[in-house]
Design a protein around this motif. Structure first.
Motif, PDB file in Angstrom:
ATOM      1  N   THR A  40       0.944  -1.766   0.270  1.00  0.00           N
ATOM      2  CA  THR A  40      -0.128  -0.099   0.182  1.00  0.00           C
ATOM      3  C   THR A  40       0.844   1.526  -0.141  1.00  0.00           C
ATOM      4  O   THR A  40       0.010   2.088  -0.316  1.00  0.00           O
ATOM      5  CB  THR A  40      -0.898   0.118   1.039  1.00  0.00           C
ATOM      6  OG1 THR A  40      -0.273   0.167   2.156  1.00  0.00           O
ATOM      7  CG2 THR A  40      -2.024  -0.733   1.198  1.00  0.00           C
ATOM      8  N   GLY A  41       2.047   1.148   0.579  1.00  0.00           N
ATOM      9  CA  GLY A  41       3.208   2.431   0.419  1.00  0.00           C
ATOM     10  C   GLY A  41       3.570   2.777  -1.042  1.00  0.00           C
ATOM     11  O   GLY A  41       3.776   3.654  -1.555  1.00  0.00           O
ATOM     12  N   TYR A  44       0.612   4.708  -2.353  1.00  0.00           N
ATOM     13  CA  TYR A  44       0.642   6.429  -1.662  1.00  0.00           C
ATOM     14  C   TYR A  44       2.046   6.579  -2.596  1.00  0.00           C
ATOM     15  O   TYR A  44       1.631   7.925  -2.521  1.00  0.00           O
ATOM     16  CB  TYR A  44       0.860   6.195  -0.047  1.00  0.00           C
ATOM     17  CG  TYR A  44      -0.170   6.081   0.359  1.00  0.00           C
ATOM     18  CD1 TYR A  44      -1.575   6.995   0.740  1.00  0.00           C
ATOM     19  CD2 TYR A  44      -0.877   5.116   0.778  1.00  0.00           C
ATOM     20  CE1 TYR A  44      -2.419   7.461   1.084  1.00  0.00           C
ATOM     21  CE2 TYR A  44      -1.526   4.538   2.234  1.00  0.00           C
ATOM     22  CZ  TYR A  44      -2.718   5.704   1.886  1.00  0.00           C
ATOM     23  OH  TYR A  44      -3.979   5.434   2.794  1.00  0.00           O
ATOM     24  N   ARG A  45       2.741   6.394  -3.290  1.00  0.00           N
ATOM     25  CA  ARG A  45       3.721   6.874  -4.086  1.00  0.00           C
ATOM     26  C   ARG A  45       3.146   7.523  -5.269  1.00  0.00           C
ATOM     27  O   ARG A  45       3.846   8.584  -6.029  1.00  0.00           O
ATOM     28  CB  ARG A  45       4.992   5.720  -3.525  1.00  0.00           C
ATOM     29  CG  ARG A  45       5.686   5.924  -2.778  1.00  0.00           C
ATOM     30  CD  ARG A  45       7.164   5.170  -2.511  1.00  0.00           C
ATOM     31  NE  ARG A  45       7.299   4.778  -1.271  1.00  0.00           N
ATOM     32  CZ  ARG A  45       9.062   5.225  -1.488  1.00  0.00           C
ATOM     33  NH1 ARG A  45       9.235   5.933  -1.896  1.00  0.00           N
ATOM     34  NH2 ARG A  45       9.468   5.330   0.334  1.00  0.00           N
ATOM     35  N   VAL A 104       5.473  12.142  -0.399  1.00  0.00           N
ATOM     36  CA  VAL A 104       4.905  11.693   0.331  1.00  0.00           C
ATOM     37  C   VAL A 104       4.096  11.166   1.231  1.00  0.00           C
ATOM     38  O   VAL A 104       3.128  11.563   2.065  1.00  0.00           O
ATOM     39  CB  VAL A 104       5.267  10.224  -0.200  1.00  0.00           C
ATOM     40  CG1 VAL A 104       6.367   9.231   1.246  1.00  0.00           C
ATOM     41  CG2 VAL A 104       3.829   8.533   0.066  1.00  0.00           C
ATOM     42  N   ARG A 114      -6.525   8.718   2.083  1.00  0.00           N
ATOM     43  CA  ARG A 114      -6.580   8.013   2.840  1.00  0.00           C
ATOM     44  C   ARG A 114      -7.921   7.363   2.734  1.00  0.00           C
ATOM     45  O   ARG A 114      -7.490   6.414   2.241  1.00  0.00           O
ATOM     46  CB  ARG A 114      -6.314   8.104   3.756  1.00  0.00           C
ATOM     47  CG  ARG A 114      -4.872   8.836   4.734  1.00  0.00           C
ATOM     48  CD  ARG A 114      -4.795   8.899   6.211  1.00  0.00           C
ATOM     49  NE  ARG A 114      -4.392   7.739   6.311  1.00  0.00           N
ATOM     50  CZ  ARG A 114      -3.439   6.226   6.025  1.00  0.00           C
ATOM     51  NH1 ARG A 114      -1.933   7.561   5.126  1.00  0.00           N
ATOM     52  NH2 ARG A 114      -2.665   5.515   6.020  1.00  0.00           N
ATOM     53  N   GLY A 134       1.246  -2.377   4.888  1.00  0.00           N
ATOM     54  CA  GLY A 134       1.534  -0.643   5.028  1.00  0.00           C
ATOM     55  C   GLY A 134       1.307  -0.206   6.552  1.00  0.00           C
ATOM     56  O   GLY A 134       1.900  -1.322   7.578  1.00  0.00           O
ATOM     57  N   ARG A 135       0.512   1.312   7.273  1.00  0.00           N
ATOM     58  CA  ARG A 135       1.160   1.584   8.125  1.00  0.00           C
ATOM     59  C   ARG A 135      -0.647   1.932   9.350  1.00  0.00           C
ATOM     60  O   ARG A 135      -0.743   1.534  10.656  1.00  0.00           O
ATOM     61  CB  ARG A 135       0.818   3.173   8.156  1.00  0.00           C
ATOM     62  CG  ARG A 135       2.527   3.121   6.889  1.00  0.00           C
ATOM     63  CD  ARG A 135       3.615   3.366   8.053  1.00  0.00           C
ATOM     64  NE  ARG A 135       4.549   3.637   7.925  1.00  0.00           N
ATOM     65  CZ  ARG A 135       5.268   3.362   6.395  1.00  0.00           C
ATOM     66  NH1 ARG A 135       5.009   2.066   6.053  1.00  0.00           N
ATOM     67  NH2 ARG A 135       6.671   3.248   6.542  1.00  0.00           N
ATOM     68  N   ASP A 136      -1.519   1.417   8.302  1.00  0.00           N
ATOM     69  CA  ASP A 136      -3.242   1.569   9.092  1.00  0.00           C
ATOM     70  C   ASP A 136      -3.939   0.274   8.825  1.00  0.00           C
ATOM     71  O   ASP A 136      -4.876  -0.186   7.566  1.00  0.00           O
ATOM     72  CB  ASP A 136      -3.542   2.267   8.553  1.00  0.00           C
ATOM     73  CG  ASP A 136      -3.957   2.434   7.071  1.00  0.00           C
ATOM     74  OD1 ASP A 136      -2.758   2.092   6.102  1.00  0.00           O
ATOM     75  OD2 ASP A 136      -4.593   3.492   6.461  1.00  0.00           O
ATOM     76  N   ARG A 192       0.790  12.365  13.536  1.00  0.00           N
ATOM     77  CA  ARG A 192      -0.101  12.191  12.573  1.00  0.00           C
ATOM     78  C   ARG A 192      -1.729  12.284  12.728  1.00  0.00           C
ATOM     79  O   ARG A 192      -1.715  11.352  13.374  1.00  0.00           O
ATOM     80  CB  ARG A 192       0.060  12.495  10.996  1.00  0.00           C
ATOM     81  CG  ARG A 192      -0.858  10.606  10.383  1.00  0.00           C
ATOM     82  CD  ARG A 192      -0.102  10.378   9.259  1.00  0.00           C
ATOM     83  NE  ARG A 192      -0.470   9.102   9.265  1.00  0.00           N
ATOM     84  CZ  ARG A 192      -0.119   8.016   7.951  1.00  0.00           C
ATOM     85  NH1 ARG A 192       0.874   8.320   7.114  1.00  0.00           N
ATOM     86  NH2 ARG A 192      -0.172   6.892   8.038  1.00  0.00           N
TER      87      ARG A 192
HETATM   88  O1   DC Z   1       5.895   1.724   3.055  1.00  0.00           O
HETATM   89  P1   DC Z   1       6.812   3.071   1.925  1.00  0.00           P
HETATM   90  O2   DC Z   1       7.843   3.404   2.527  1.00  0.00           O
HETATM   91  O3   DC Z   1       6.743   2.991   1.021  1.00  0.00           O
HETATM   92  O4   DC Z   1       5.495   4.297   2.715  1.00  0.00           O
HETATM   93  C1   DC Z   1       5.199   5.233   1.660  1.00  0.00           C
HETATM   94  C2   DC Z   1       4.649   6.560   2.387  1.00  0.00           C
HETATM   95  O5   DC Z   1       4.021   6.325   2.373  1.00  0.00           O
HETATM   96  C3   DC Z   1       4.977   6.847   3.954  1.00  0.00           C
HETATM   97  O6   DC Z   1       5.244   7.815   4.180  1.00  0.00           O
HETATM   98  C4   DC Z   1       4.070   5.835   5.117  1.00  0.00           C
HETATM   99  C5   DC Z   1       2.890   5.945   3.938  1.00  0.00           C
HETATM  100  N1   DC Z   1       1.835   4.910   4.208  1.00  0.00           N
HETATM  101  C6   DC Z   1       0.229   5.153   4.926  1.00  0.00           C
HETATM  102  O7   DC Z   1       0.422   6.076   5.443  1.00  0.00           O
HETATM  103  N2   DC Z   1      -0.294   3.513   5.101  1.00  0.00           N
HETATM  104  C7   DC Z   1       0.045   2.795   4.703  1.00  0.00           C
HETATM  105  N3   DC Z   1      -1.251   2.041   4.885  1.00  0.00           N
HETATM  106  C8   DC Z   1       1.650   3.079   3.726  1.00  0.00           C
HETATM  107  C9   DC Z   1       2.217   3.780   3.731  1.00  0.00           C
END
Ligand code: DC
Length: 232
Positions: A40-41, A44-45, A104, A114, A134-136, A192
């Motif tokens: 998922t990153g 966002y990229r 990003v 989002r 991902g993150r979430d 954030r």
């Molecule tokens: O994992 P990465 O470095 O490719 O992620 C790129 C950016 O996207 C990083 O700043 C975090 C954000 N991200 C996010 O907020 N939620 C996600 N599910 C995946 C990535």
């Protein structure tokens, strides 16, 4: 219907900060257990690259949200990495450029972006056997995922990995500056307003500081087999 047999039952959610080996672990785990892989990153990229190409400031919330709503972002499993298409064009390499990495964070903090990404991620992952990184993912995107993993490592271990990667790819690298940058990113990601990085209560926490990639993979493969079962 219980979480065990719901539409997210075969989703493996892998969250955690940068530098924990999340991408390598997630991609290789998906290969091992025969699941699809969703980075998922990379989404966002790709959105951030679209913003930069359109000449819009990543901080212009309204303009960014509107532009991203009109972008066509598509991901496929490639041989070694995810193939990312932006409006039909392969941008797999361009999304890793420093310029995109710099933009990003702002794009990923945009609540309307989002919302759009989460909807897309659910459309791709629901009902499938998929490792989503991902993150979430365990907290917001797939709260009923069959397995949730939160990868961690000490800031020092993560900074050390990043420092070695920099040197291996021929870039200058100052260990103290890398550690400061890791700490700064952690702070931004976890404070954030929109979907801050945090561990889901029911996630299995895995500290990778002193483990090799193979050791992490062995541990996670066992968890997937136990919780989800693997169709071979
Ligand atoms: O994992 P990465 O470095 O490719 O992620 C790129 C950016 O996207 C990083 O700043 C975090 C954000 N991200 C996010 O907020 N939620 C996600 N599910 C995946 C990535």
């Amino acid at each position: 219907m219980t979480a065990q047999d719901g539409p997210q039952a075969r989703v493996v959610a892998i969250d955690g900060p940068a530098g924990t080996g999340k991408s390598s672990v997630s991609r290789r785990l998906a290969q091992r257990v025969g699941a699809q892989y969703l980075d998922t990153g990379a989404m966002y990229r790709a959105a951030s690259l679209g913003v930069l190409r359109a000449g819009i400031s990543p901080d212009d919330e309204a303009a960014v949200a509107e532009l991203v709503g009109g972008l066509l972002i598509d991901l496929h499993d490639g041989e070694d990495e995810t193939v990312v298409l932006l409006d039909g064009q392969d941008v797999s390499s361009a999304i890793r450029d420093d310029e995109v990495t710099g933009a990003v964070s702002a794009v990923a903090a945009n609540p309307r972006v989002r919302e759009q990404m989460v909807e897309l991620q659910r459309r791709v992952g629901t009902g499938r056997f998929v490792v989503v990184e991902g993150r979430d993912i365990g907290t917001v995107v797939f709260p009923a995922a069959g397995l949730k993993v939160f990868l961690t490592a000490t800031p020092e271990a993560r900074a050390d990995r990043r420092h070695r990667q920099n040197l291996a790819s021929g870039r200058d690298s100052d260990p103290a500056a890398v550690l400061a940058s890791v700490n700064r990113r952690d702070h931004l990601d976890s404070t954030r307003a929109a979907s801050p990085l945090r561990r889901a209560e029911d996630a299995v926490e895995f500290d990778t500081s002193d483990l090799t990639l193979e050791q992490v993979l062995d541990g996670l493969t066992e968890l997937v087999e136990r919780r989800i079962g693997v169709r071979r």
